[in-house]
Design a protein around this motif. Structure first.
Motif, PDB file in Angstrom:
ATOM      1  N   LEU A  40       0.828  -1.206   0.000  1.00 46.06           N
ATOM      2  CA  LEU A  40       0.000   0.000   0.000  1.00 46.06           C
ATOM      3  C   LEU A  40       0.861   1.255   0.000  1.00 46.06           C
ATOM      4  CD1 LEU A  40      -2.636  -1.048   2.699  1.00 46.06           C
ATOM      5  CD2 LEU A  40      -2.798  -1.303   0.216  1.00 46.06           C
ATOM      6  N   ASP A  41       0.392   2.286  -0.713  1.00 47.93           N
ATOM      7  CA  ASP A  41       1.120   3.551  -0.726  1.00 47.93           C
ATOM      8  C   ASP A  41       0.712   4.402   0.475  1.00 47.93           C
ATOM      9  OD1 ASP A  41      -1.325   4.756  -1.273  1.00 47.93           O
ATOM     10  OD2 ASP A  41      -0.869   5.172  -3.378  1.00 47.93           O
ATOM     11  N   ARG A  42       1.160   5.656   0.490  1.00 51.90           N
ATOM     12  CA  ARG A  42       0.904   6.528   1.636  1.00 51.90           C
ATOM     13  C   ARG A  42      -0.566   6.918   1.774  1.00 51.90           C
ATOM     14  NH1 ARG A  42       4.642   6.062   5.467  1.00 51.90           N
ATOM     15  NH2 ARG A  42       6.668   5.751   4.489  1.00 51.90           N
ATOM     16  N   GLU A  43      -1.336   6.718   0.718  1.00 54.17           N
ATOM     17  CA  GLU A  43      -2.776   6.975   0.775  1.00 54.17           C
ATOM     18  C   GLU A  43      -3.551   5.676   0.991  1.00 54.17           C
ATOM     19  OE1 GLU A  43      -3.979  10.018   0.744  1.00 54.17           O
ATOM     20  OE2 GLU A  43      -1.945  10.827   0.527  1.00 54.17           O
ATOM     21  N   PHE A  44      -2.820   4.590   1.319  1.00 55.60           N
ATOM     22  CA  PHE A  44      -3.399   3.265   1.563  1.00 55.60           C
ATOM     23  C   PHE A  44      -4.048   2.676   0.310  1.00 55.60           C
ATOM     24  CE2 PHE A  44      -4.154   4.936   6.126  1.00 55.60           C
ATOM     25  CZ  PHE A  44      -2.799   4.814   6.398  1.00 55.60           C
ATOM     26  N   ARG A  45      -3.541   3.071  -0.849  1.00 56.38           N
ATOM     27  CA  ARG A  45      -3.998   2.497  -2.108  1.00 56.38           C
ATOM     28  C   ARG A  45      -2.985   1.459  -2.577  1.00 56.38           C
ATOM     29  NH1 ARG A  45      -4.567   8.345  -4.803  1.00 56.38           N
ATOM     30  NH2 ARG A  45      -2.373   8.138  -4.236  1.00 56.38           N
ATOM     31  N   PRO A  46      -3.439   0.408  -3.264  1.00 55.46           N
ATOM     32  CA  PRO A  46      -2.508  -0.634  -3.717  1.00 55.46           C
ATOM     33  C   PRO A  46      -1.445  -0.081  -4.659  1.00 55.46           C
ATOM     34  CG  PRO A  46      -4.752  -1.447  -3.795  1.00 55.46           C
ATOM     35  CD  PRO A  46      -4.845   0.030  -3.525  1.00 55.46           C
ATOM     36  N   LEU A  47      -0.209  -0.308  -4.288  1.00 52.87           N
ATOM     37  CA  LEU A  47       0.927   0.074  -5.118  1.00 52.87           C
ATOM     38  C   LEU A  47       1.430  -1.138  -5.899  1.00 52.87           C
ATOM     39  CD1 LEU A  47       2.879   2.508  -5.638  1.00 52.87           C
ATOM     40  CD2 LEU A  47       4.303   1.598  -3.796  1.00 52.87           C
ATOM     41  N   TYR A  48       1.210  -2.321  -5.317  1.00 52.14           N
ATOM     42  CA  TYR A  48       1.677  -3.559  -5.948  1.00 52.14           C
ATOM     43  C   TYR A  48       0.853  -4.727  -5.419  1.00 52.14           C
ATOM     44  CZ  TYR A  48       4.482  -7.768  -6.546  1.00 52.14           C
ATOM     45  OH  TYR A  48       4.888  -9.043  -6.835  1.00 52.14           O
ATOM     46  N   LEU A  49       0.490  -5.654  -6.306  1.00 52.48           N
ATOM     47  CA  LEU A  49      -0.168  -6.908  -5.942  1.00 52.48           C
ATOM     48  C   LEU A  49       0.629  -8.045  -6.562  1.00 52.48           C
ATOM     49  CD1 LEU A  49      -2.589  -4.719  -5.997  1.00 52.48           C
ATOM     50  CD2 LEU A  49      -4.083  -6.705  -6.259  1.00 52.48           C
ATOM     51  N   SER A  55      -9.150  -2.817  -4.949  1.00 54.47           N
ATOM     52  CA  SER A  55      -9.297  -1.962  -6.126  1.00 54.47           C
ATOM     53  C   SER A  55      -8.227  -0.888  -6.090  1.00 54.47           C
ATOM     54  CB  SER A  55     -10.683  -1.312  -6.148  1.00 54.47           C
ATOM     55  OG  SER A  55     -10.800  -0.356  -5.104  1.00 54.47           O
ATOM     56  N   ARG A  56      -8.208  -0.042  -7.107  1.00 54.20           N
ATOM     57  CA  ARG A  56      -7.209   1.023  -7.158  1.00 54.20           C
ATOM     58  C   ARG A  56      -7.390   2.025  -6.026  1.00 54.20           C
ATOM     59  NH1 ARG A  56      -8.196   3.957 -12.751  1.00 54.20           N
ATOM     60  NH2 ARG A  56      -8.141   1.766 -13.399  1.00 54.20           N
ATOM     61  N   ASP A  57      -8.593   2.033  -5.409  1.00 54.59           N
ATOM     62  CA  ASP A  57      -8.865   2.989  -4.334  1.00 54.59           C
ATOM     63  C   ASP A  57      -8.452   2.477  -2.960  1.00 54.59           C
ATOM     64  OD1 ASP A  57     -10.008   4.867  -6.098  1.00 54.59           O
ATOM     65  OD2 ASP A  57     -11.893   3.746  -6.074  1.00 54.59           O
ATOM     66  N   GLY A  58      -8.224   1.169  -2.831  1.00 53.66           N
ATOM     67  CA  GLY A  58      -7.833   0.644  -1.533  1.00 53.66           C
ATOM     68  C   GLY A  58      -8.222  -0.809  -1.366  1.00 53.66           C
ATOM     69  N   VAL A  59      -8.065  -1.308  -0.140  1.00 51.35           N
ATOM     70  CA  VAL A  59      -8.429  -2.683   0.210  1.00 51.35           C
ATOM     71  C   VAL A  59      -9.484  -2.609   1.303  1.00 51.35           C
ATOM     72  CG1 VAL A  59      -7.619  -4.914   1.056  1.00 51.35           C
ATOM     73  CG2 VAL A  59      -6.112  -3.484  -0.344  1.00 51.35           C
ATOM     74  N   SER A  60     -10.582  -3.329   1.139  1.00 46.19           N
ATOM     75  CA  SER A  60     -11.656  -3.283   2.129  1.00 46.19           C
ATOM     76  C   SER A  60     -12.280  -4.659   2.281  1.00 46.19           C
ATOM     77  CB  SER A  60     -12.728  -2.262   1.722  1.00 46.19           C
ATOM     78  OG  SER A  60     -13.279  -2.596   0.459  1.00 46.19           O
ATOM     79  N   ALA A  61     -12.936  -4.853   3.426  1.00 43.35           N
ATOM     80  CA  ALA A  61     -13.669  -6.091   3.686  1.00 43.35           C
ATOM     81  C   ALA A  61     -15.145  -5.845   3.407  1.00 43.35           C
ATOM     82  CB  ALA A  61     -13.468  -6.533   5.128  1.00 43.35           C
TER      83      ALA A  61
END
Length: 376
Positions: free
Chosen positions: A192-201, A218-224
């Motif tokens: 995750l990057d500094r905005e908690f968005r996926p930088l790498y999977l 998703s590109r916006d983040g990780v959620s349950a």
């Protein structure tokens, strides 16, 4: 050259560095500033024979040409007279007529439109950095005092840009190697990057993202999917990112409650074991300041299977005891394993107590470590 032109040249040097970090491009800014045919950057160490060469304009040039020049007696004699300091004209050390009579001029310099040069040397740590601006002796005038002044003004920026470019290249190589290792892991990894968005999977994480079963990536983040679990997940990410910014907290292993917040179960689809998600500090591990946290996701359904036959044979476990042990070794909690097997938590604990006695351990973590070594 006016001050404004020098400033634009400095901006061009760092602009090239920001765009692609290619030394040839910011050397081209120096080349244009002094009206040279090309500029050659030469790095060599006081203590190491290793040398590196970069040429601004002559695309596709064979680096062995520079090695040939460096090994020649003529080049050695001239460069031996130089010390780090103000830029000088080569003609002040050897006249163009003298140079024209040398084999190195006839074989290499003349075909490369050279013959006239200004040379600037600077020390950069244990290395000496030289920039040699070249013009054709056949069609150009020699470098004047204004050209030498411009090189003196731009040379510190060339050295700095070169140092930064090499540092970035080294970091990129290290990062590339690290990410290759992450991609080979059997469990899912999300950086995750500094905005908690996926930088790498990695590949396993991409599979989970496609399935979208309990976890949404998703590109916006990780959620349950479940609100309560998502709140815990976001809290775990924030805790991991906070530890990364406060490195001293990482050494406070007595704070077990903090680390407990960073590991949680995320429900998958009905009938499947939940994902086991661990949030860990990011840049401290990867050495990449863009990273805030890393999510390690274990899918018990797809993790490597433990050999029930080997567990039963080696430790004398019953089928049920072996199944319970396998689930625990895949990351399931005792209640989750009990539910999956269709037994009560109390019964599962009784099974686990017997397993401890047969295997010869007293804690679940020791059981996982020991039995995990016989994974099929």
């Amino acid at each position: 050259m006016k001050a404004g032109q020098v400033l634009r040249a400095v901006q061009a040097i760092y602009g090239c560095l920001a765009e692609d970090g290619d030394e040839r491009n910011f050397l081209d800014a120096l080349r244009a500033s002094v009206g040279a045919e090309h500029v050659v950057l030469h790095r060599f160490s006081d203590t190491d024979v290793a040398q590196s060469w970069t040429c601004s304009r002559l695309a596709g040039i064979d680096p062995r040409i520079f090695e040939y020049i460096a090994e020649s007696d003529d080049f050695g004699a001239v460069m031996g007279q130089l010390r780090p300091g103000p830029t000088i004209r080569m003609s002040s050390l050897m006249s163009p007529k003298e140079l024209e009579n040398t084999p190195i001029y006839q074989d290499i310099i003349r075909p490369l439109n050279g013959g006239l040069a200004s040379v600037a040397l600077r020390r950069d740590g244990t290395e000496i950095v030289s920039a040699i601006a070249c013009r054709s002796a056949a069609k150009d005038r020699d470098f004047d005092d204004g050209d030498l002044t411009v090189m003196d003004m731009l040379m510190p920026h060339i050295v700095m840009a070169s140092r930064i470019a090499r540092r970035i290249a080294n970091l990129q190589r290290a990062a590339s190697s690290t990410y290759q290792i992450l991609n080979a892991m059997s469990d899912a990894v999300v950086v995750l990057d500094r905005e908690f968005r996926p930088l790498y999977l990695n590949k396993r994480a991409e599979m989970i993202a496609r399935d979208a079963a309990g976890l949404k990536i998703s590109r916006d983040g990780v959620s349950a999917t479940a609100n309560k679990e998502n709140a815990r997940l976001q809290a775990a990410i924030r805790v991991a990112a906070g530890l990364d910014e406060n490195r001293n907290d990482l050494e406070d292993t007595a704070n077990r409650s903090t680390f407990a917040q960073m590991r949680l179960a995320i429900s998958s689809v009905p009938g499947r074991l939940p994902f086991i998600v661990s949030a860990v500090p990011g840049s401290a591990i990867l050495g990449d300041q863009r990273v805030s946290a890393i999510l390690l996701i274990v899918d018990p359904e797809k993790s490597r299977n433990l050999s029930l036959i080997e567990m039963r044979t080696q430790y004398g476990l019953t089928q049920r005891e072996a199944e319970l042990t396998a689930l625990l070794c895949r990351g399931a909690r005792i209640a989750e394993a009990a539910s999956h097997l269709g037994i009560s938590v109390g019964t599962a604990r009784q099974y686990l107590k017997v397993v401890f006695e047969k295997v010869g351990v007293n804690r679940q973590i020791d059981l996982v470590r020991l039995v995990g070594s016989i994974a099929a």
